[in-house]
Design an enzyme around this catalytic site. Structure first.
Site, short mmCIF file in Angstrom:
data_model
loop_
_atom_site.label_atom_id
_atom_site.label_comp_id
_atom_site.label_asym_id
_atom_site.label_seq_id
_atom_site.Cartn_x
_atom_site.Cartn_y
_atom_site.Cartn_z
N ASN A 257 68.09 28.91 -3.46
CA ASN A 257 69.21 28.05 -3.11
C ASN A 257 69.46 28.19 -1.61
OD1 ASN A 257 71.74 26.94 -2.62
ND2 ASN A 257 72.68 27.76 -4.48
N CYS B 261 77.44 23.92 -0.30
CA CYS B 261 76.35 23.28 -1.04
C CYS B 261 76.41 21.75 -1.00
CB CYS B 261 76.34 23.76 -2.49
SG CYS B 261 76.04 25.53 -2.66
N HIS C 48 71.10 19.08 -5.60
CA HIS C 48 71.20 20.32 -4.84
C HIS C 48 70.52 21.42 -5.64
CE1 HIS C 48 72.61 23.97 -3.11
NE2 HIS C 48 73.47 24.20 -4.08
#
Length: 335
Positions: free
Chosen positions: A292, A114, A262
């Site tokens: 995501n 991530c 993020h």
């Protein structure tokens, strides 16, 4: 001494839209349950045989290069961030170099999940600052859908992730008041197993072991996440690394024109927004549409925010990420 400046942005997501209602037909879940916990309404999944991690990265890169005003042969180096490469090896960086038809420039693969895009951005920034390269292509691309446990057993993870790619071209900037002002990278490996994909791995269960056992209850090759623990750590580290970037540049929270976090979970982004007392127009979220997308989430969101006119010349833009590793990072940019 130089700065590096983002001169081109692009993103690509698959055509296949998967809504929460679509998932509820194969997983014991529902739209309300997913939105309440994550804020996600839909995500994109590849159609097998059409899109790959590399091909999506190439499409995003082509857009970014065109917008930069450069010829593709002006690119000196590639940095590709992903946790889902097409092959175990080689990594997708060399595949992009091949598929774009570039010269024999170097290609580096980054495995920081991530936080991957900011780590990749930081590497590219250092190369440009030292004068080694002039124009660097930075890509974040992920295919999650083919590696998720799409059953009720895996719903806590599988409803969150989507597929997509984003890219940026970094170019040399002689005006030191513009471009990437600083990047800040951190890791805390003692919590590696709290967000992990264990197999296949050379230090544990390899492909031959999995095939030999043929165990339907083996979850080692599906992602595992201790959701509450990750959330608690994320909100702390997000705050710390944003403040670290601001302090390094003698900036205040009030100086932030746009925060691109993020896109891990809308609840995390909302927590950070409330903690920093930022207005809605100072934070950009698109996890509602894409889920995501790990290393792709920041470049996709950054590109979309720029396309919508939410980022303008002279703006102070903050990027921040937290994820598996644990790793976390931030970048402070004067647009």
């Amino acid at each position: 001494m130089y700065h590096s400046k983002i001169t081109g942005l692009g993103f690509y997501v698959p055509d296949n839209v998967v809504t929460n209602d679509d998932l509820s037909k194969i997983i014991e879940t529902n739209d309300e349950w997913i939105q309440e916990r994550t804020g996600i309404q839909e995500r994109r999944h590849i159609i097998p045989g059409k899109d790959t991690t590399t091909s999506m990265g190439v499409k995003a890169a082509e857009i970014a290069i065109k917008r930069s005003g450069l010829d593709k042969h002006d690119i000196d180096f590639i940095v590709f961030a992903t946790l889902s490469p097409d092959y175990y090896f080689p990594g997708p960086g060399v595949l992009v170099q091949r598929d774009l038809g570039l010269k024999t420039i170097g290609a580096l693969d980054v495995r920081n999940q991530c936080s991957g895009f900011i780590y990749a951005l930081s590497v590219a920034d250092q190369y440009i600052k030292t004068g080694m390269y002039k124009n660097i292509l930075v890509i974040g691309s992920e295919v999650h859908s083919s590696g998720l446990d799409m059953t009720s057993r895996g719903r806590g993870v599988s409803v969150i992730f989507g597929d997509g790619a984003g890219a940026a071209v970094l170019s040399r900037e002689e005006d030191l008041t513009k471009g990437i002002l600083s990047t800040h990278l951190h890791a805390e490996g003692q919590y590696a197993e709290e967000l992990i994909l264990k197999a296949p791995g050379m230090g544990g269960r390899w492909v031959s072991d999995i095939l030999a056992d043929n165990d339907p209850d083996d979850e080692s090759y599906f992602p595992h996440m201790n959701g509450q623990f990750v959330f608690k750590n994320a909100v702390v580290r997000f705050s710390e690394v944003i403040n670290e970037g601001l302090e390094a540049n003698n900036l205040q929270v009030a100086d932030i024109d746009m925060l691109i976090p993020h896109q891990a979970n809308l609840r995390i982004s909302q927590f950070i927004q409330n903690k920093f007392k930022l207005r809605d127009d100072q934070v950009f979220n698109n996890i509602q549409k894409y889920g995501n997308t790990t290393a792709a989430s920041i470049p996709i969101a950054l590109t979309e925010a720029w396309e919508l006119g939410k980022i303008k010349s002279g703006d102070t833009v903050v990027l921040a990420a937290f994820g598996s590793g644990f790793t976390w990072a931030s970048a402070i940019i004067k647009w």
